[in-house]
Every structure is written in structure tokens, then in C-alpha cells.
Write a protein that holds these residues in place. Structure first.
Motif, PDB file in Angstrom:
ATOM      1  N   THR A 127       0.786  -1.089  -0.054  1.00 46.44           N
ATOM      2  CA  THR A 127      -0.038  -0.145  -0.072  1.00 46.44           C
ATOM      3  C   THR A 127       0.997   1.429   0.009  1.00 46.44           C
ATOM      4  O   THR A 127       0.527   2.030  -0.338  1.00 46.44           O
ATOM      5  CB  THR A 127      -0.822   0.261   1.325  1.00 46.44           C
ATOM      6  N   PHE A 147      -7.677  -2.471  -5.318  1.00 44.08           N
ATOM      7  CA  PHE A 147      -7.806  -3.094  -3.939  1.00 44.08           C
ATOM      8  C   PHE A 147      -6.611  -2.734  -3.115  1.00 44.08           C
ATOM      9  O   PHE A 147      -6.890  -2.608  -1.798  1.00 44.08           O
ATOM     10  CB  PHE A 147      -7.429  -4.637  -4.106  1.00 44.08           C
ATOM     11  N   LEU A 184      -8.459   0.140  -1.622  1.00 46.87           N
ATOM     12  CA  LEU A 184      -9.361  -0.120  -0.388  1.00 46.87           C
ATOM     13  C   LEU A 184      -8.615  -0.807   0.878  1.00 46.87           C
ATOM     14  O   LEU A 184      -9.107  -0.330   1.918  1.00 46.87           O
ATOM     15  CB  LEU A 184     -10.298  -1.408  -0.882  1.00 46.87           C
ATOM     16  N   VAL A 227      -7.845  -8.150   2.714  1.00 46.57           N
ATOM     17  CA  VAL A 227      -8.377  -7.656   1.355  1.00 46.57           C
ATOM     18  C   VAL A 227      -7.168  -7.916   0.562  1.00 46.57           C
ATOM     19  O   VAL A 227      -7.567  -8.192  -0.779  1.00 46.57           O
ATOM     20  CB  VAL A 227      -8.500  -5.857   1.593  1.00 46.57           C
ATOM     21  N   SER A 232      -7.556 -10.341  -2.780  1.00 44.94           N
ATOM     22  CA  SER A 232      -7.557  -9.709  -4.170  1.00 44.94           C
ATOM     23  C   SER A 232      -6.209 -10.459  -4.905  1.00 44.94           C
ATOM     24  O   SER A 232      -6.376 -10.720  -6.259  1.00 44.94           O
ATOM     25  CB  SER A 232      -7.245  -8.337  -4.015  1.00 44.94           C
TER      26      SER A 232
END
Length: 285
Positions: free
Chosen positions: A51, A229, A232, A245, A249
């Protein structure tokens, strides 16, 4: 036999359509589930790597050092599960139409051979990279001495591209190793590699460009889905929720890709090798 891209693609889609539900079960158990657990087991590290656009290198190295042992163990478990999943899906689409249980038994029986093939190919690729890098270093050094840093830099870029293309082209020559193991029952790693090399000999360039097109499409789609994703997961922070998550994904993408590529490998094998020995025995035995 001659390799036809359109025929391979059409046959692969037909195999997916005919076996979709059973393939999804195998892919879910051996690719989706292990991939998801991999993220859940190490949520902080995986969410940080997935991320954050520019994570702190020192922090990443510290995380890797701390999680080195579980990372290697989990990575090996996931790799073995994926190999079993691929072998089972390929066996399931064989000409003799085995059940899911039979396909899984074959996958487990052929697992040692496939691991041996994987190790053999890894050693081969490492050797190719080593020799290629050595040659490239000599060319760059010579170019720099003759034409300066500009020529040396240009040769470095050209050499790197040539090395990558060469490795990918070499990999396409061994793309049929899993179907050869799962459908033909060849058990010697060297014999498996030689068989794949022979089957792809006359169609190497066609197979190479076919896989380049597929991988290009895959990269674009995967980047888009990963970005969605990732956003998210970023909203959930760095906890278990975000890891779940990301794991789901990546697991879903991996499972879908495994189903597609298993079907492509079976379709390609049928086109280049013809009917399996089992199917021939059933027809003429």
C-alpha cells in the motif's frame, strides 16, 4: 505439429467452460487460500509493501530480517501448494477425464518430479543470467573505454533488454513441462525438459509472441485491480483487515490466472503433442 495462437486460445476457453467449476475448487484450495493466508500471517509487512508507494528502505529491510524464517517457510508452502494446484488442474483437463480425486492423486504423485524440474530450470536460468551478465559487463566496459559513458550506458540498456528477452524466450521452450508430467507421466526432470524443448522446437517464436501478448494483457489488468484493492486496503490501515483484502485480491487474481494458464498449457500440449498415451490406449486398446 504447427502451433496456432487462435486455435490454442479457443481450445483453452472451451476447456475452461467445460471444467470451470471443478477448476475453481482446486484453484481456490491450492492458490486462493494459501495466497490469502500468506498475507494474513504477516499483515504489517505485506500491507506496508503493497500500500505504501515509497516505503522506507531501512524499515523494509528490518521487517524482512525479522520475518526471514517464517517468510521462507510460508513461501515454500505456498509454492508447493501452487505446484499441486497447477498439476491437478492440468490433469483434470486430460483426455482421459479423471475425477478431482484422481487428478489430486496424480498431482501428489508427480510433485517430486515437478520440484526436480523447477530446480533444474532455476539452475539453468541462474547460469544463463550469470554468463549473460558477464558478457554484458565486458561489452559495457569495452564500449565505455572506446566511446565513453554514453556508449557504455547505451550498451548496458541494450544488453539488459536482450538478456531479459533471451530469458523469456528460453522460458517458453520449457512451458510444456507441467503438461508433460501431468498428462504424459514422464518422471525424469531432464527427460521432461528435453521433451518440452523438442515439442516447442519448430514453433518457438510463435509461442514466445503468444505469451508476450498474454503477459502484457495480464500486467495491465493486474495493475488496475491491484491499484483498486490497494486503495481499499489503504483505507483500512495496516491491520489484519487490510491484509485480508490484499490477500483475497491477490489470491483471486492468482487463482484466475492459474486456471487460464493451465487451460492454455493443456490446449498447447494437445496441439503440439497430440493425444495422450492414456487416450490412445482407451481408443485403440
Amino acid at each position: 505439429m504447427t502451433f496456432d495462437m487462435n486455435r490454442t486460445w479457443s481450445m483453452a476457453l472451451a476447456l475452461l467452460s467445460a471444467n470451470g467449476q471443478l477448476l475453481a475448487i482446486i484453484a481456490g484450495v491450492f492458490l486462493l487460500l494459501p495466497g490469502t493466508l500468506f498475507y494474513v500471517a504477516m499483515p504489517d509487512m505485506m500491507t506496508t509493501l503493497s500500500t505504501q508507494t515509497n516505503p522506507d528502505p531501512d524499515m523494509v529491510l528490518a521487517m524482512l530480517r525479522e520475518a526471514m524464517v517464517p517468510l521462507i517457510v510460508l513461501g515454500l508452502v505456498v509454492l508447493v501448494a501452487q505446484i499441486i494446484g497447477y498439476l491437478a488442474m492440468i490433469a483434470l483437463m486430460g483426455d482421459d477425464r479423471p475425477t478431482v480425486g484422481e487428478a489430486l492423486r496424480r498431482a501428489l504423485a508427480y510433485l517430486p518430479t515437478t520440484i526436480g524440474v523447477t530446480l533444474l530450470l532455476m539452475l539453468g536460468y541462474i547460469l544463463v543470467v550469470f554468463v549473460g551478465a558477464l558478457v554484458m559487463a565486458l561489452l559495457v566496459a569495452g564500449g565505455t573505454a572506446v566511446g565513453g559513458e554514453v556508449l557504455g550506458g547505451a550498451l548496458a540498456v541494450i544488453g539488459a533488454i536482450a538478456l531479459i528477452v533471451g530469458i523469456v524466450f528460453l522460458a517458453t521452450r520449457f512451458v510444456l513441462t507441467m503438461p508433460i508430467v501431468a498428462l504424459e507421466g514422464v518422471t525424469g526432470p531432464w527427460a521432461v525438459c528435453k521433451r518440452s524443448w523438442d515439442l516447442t522446437r519448430s514453433n518457438a517464436l510463435k509461442i514466445f509472441f503468444f505469451y508476450v501478448l498474454i503477459f502484457a494483457a495480464y500486467i495491465v489488468i493486474a495493475m488496475i485491480l491491484s491499484a483498486i484493492f490497494g486503495v481499499l486496503a489503504g483505507l483500512l490501515g495496516n491491520g489484519a483487515g487490510a491484509a485480508l483484502v490484499l490477500g483475497l485480491s491477490n489470491g483471486l487474481i492468482g487463482a484466475a490466472v492459474a486456471m487460464l494458464f493451465s487451460a492454455i498449457m493443456v490446449a498447447m500440449h494437445r496441439q503440439l503433442a497430440g493425444l495422450s498415451p492414456t487416450a490412445i490406449d482407451q481408443t485403440f486398446g
